[in-house]
Design a protein around this motif. Structure first.
Motif: not given
Length: 455
Positions: A4-5, A7-8, A11-12, A18, A21, A34
């Motif tokens: 899960r990302d 809030e980078s 983006g992941t 993409p 959360r 990443f």
């Protein structure tokens, strides 16, 4: 493994798509990215495997990975040689990064990324729209900053002209409106005082000061009885000439509100598509203009297919509209929300998408004004969370209400001030509540991260 990302900024991505959360499963051989860093995911060796054998496999896998990476670097195809599908995937991924940069107000980076996305897929409309948006926000940010700089050195007139150049579609437009209203007060205070108090024998100075004050005063409503306007006309008589002065239309968007008293215009093509029968279409057009009795008479004649259902919906709108008016007059805003919510639902079923009837416009504008006033009262008492809730209710029925958009932008500034003054956990909770969450504003992100430490 699940991914899960957090809030980078960049983006992941899992296999080019993409990741948000919500955790997603990572399959064997998946490609992870990443930002600009790419990884390949392999399943680890089984636990029951002898250590020596496991070590050999790991060493072999590492060697293979190094060789594969080297081959990919050497044989990586040029941008022109990419297959169309790969180019599209890359363009979409870069566009996602550009959108994230826009939401974080990193507009220089957003322009660069959006241009890269366009270069990779020149025929896709999405990246081009994103590039135009990024450039618009980049220019709006600069214009807004230039206006603030002019205002700081007392050049309010020039600052107002710069603020008028910020397009209504920009996220800086609500800020420009707030700043313009602050500057207008300063202009009327300084220019107005000079206009009213300058000696009458210095008519040229009086006229100059009054004209600059009136450029702002005229934006705020009728001005014929205003003392500054009378002083301007008196100064012109002393000079024996008319002074070139007009209410600058370029400033109107900064001070005016939309939609009051607008005439209902229905898209005829959309109406034909929704109501092929001319008789039914005529009745709906009458309803759209606010003529309920005429619409019911037209629809009742001939018993056309769909007419009976339309009459029932019109009666729902008419009845709920009247009940909602009574609730508004008695100050029962929650009751008006409920009644007019039902009426707006029936109205939406009658009207073509994207068009608005007389009743729809009346209910939306009345509800947004009422919630705006309720929010303003709470804001004055520094009840910021409940003010935000009221303004959000108003925007739910009238998403482009300029006053509500202005006030929500003002709350973003309140949150920024809270964050800059060693806030308590309760204050951080308020700051997170009153800031834009979808997409998250910089203040909302900062408040959320700071508040997370309180939990």
């Amino acid at each position: 493994y699940r991914l899960r990302d957090l809030e980078s900024a960049n983006g992941t991505f899992l296999d080019g798509k993409p990741v948000g959360r919500e955790p997603v499963a990572v399959p064997e051989g998946a490609k992870l990215r990443f930002g600009d860093v790419e990884l390949l995911c392999w399943r680890p060796p089984e636990k029951g495997m002898p250590p020596a054998k496991r070590q050999k496999i790991l060493v072999a896998a590492l060697g293979v990975a190094i060789i594969v990476v080297a081959i990919l670097i050497v044989l990586r195809p040029s941008r022109q040689a990419l297959p169309e599908e790969t180019a599209g995937d890359d363009s979409s991924a870069i566009a996602d990064q550009a959108q994230a940069a826009i939401e974080s107000e990193r507009f220089d980076e957003a322009v660069r990324l959006a241009q890269d996305a366009v270069d990779k897929d020149p025929v896709a409309p999405g990246p081009r729209k994103l590039l135009a948006q990024a450039r618009r926000e980049q220019q709006s940010q600069k214009t807004f900053a230039d206006a603030l700089a002019k205002a700081q050195v007392g050049r309010e007139d020039e600052a107002l002209q710069l603020l008028a150049q910020v397009p209504a579609e920009s996220r800086f437009f609500p800020r420009a409106r707030i700043k313009a209203k602050d500057l207008a007060s300063a202009v009327l205070r300084t220019r107005g005082a000079a206009c009213r108090s300058a000696p009458r024998e210095r008519a040229a100075e009086v006229v100059e000061q009054c004209a600059k004050a009136m450029d702002v005063k005229c934006q705020q409503g009728p001005f014929e009885d205003d003392a500054m306007y009378k002083a301007l006309r008196a100064g012109e008589k002393k000079l024996s000439r008319r002074v070139p002065w007009s209410c600058p239309p370029s400033l109107a968007a900064l001070f005016g509100d939309e939609g009051a008293g607008a005439e209902t215009v229905v898209d005829e093509k959309a109406l034909v598509a929704l109501y092929p029968d001319p008789s039914v279409r005529s009745g709906i057009a009458q309803y759209a203009r606010g003529d309920v009795s005429g619409a019911v008479r037209t629809l009742s004649a001939g018993r056309r297919p769909g007419a009976a259902e339309a009459i029932e919906k019109i009666k729902v709108v008419d009845g709920r509209f009247r009940e909602g008016q009574t609730a508004m007059l008695s100050g029962a805003l929650d009751r008006a929300d409920q009644l007019w919510g039902e009426a707006l639902q029936a109205d939406a079923a009658l009207m073509p998408a994207g068009t608005e009837s007389f009743f729809g416009r009346q209910m939306r504008s009345s509800l947004s004004r009422a919630h705006g006033k309720a929010g303003d009262d709470r804001f004055q008492r520094m009840q910021y969370a409940s003010a935000y809730d009221e303004w959000l209710k108003g925007l739910a029925v009238n998403p482009r209400d300029p006053h509500l958009l202005d006030q929500l932008a003002r709350l973003e500034k309140v949150a920024e001030n809270i964050l800059g003054n060693s806030p308590s956990c309760d204050q951080l909770s308020v700051a997170a509540h009153i800031t834009r969450a979808d997409p998250p504003s910089p203040a909302h992100d900062a408040a959320q991260k700071a508040f997370a430490r309180c939990r």
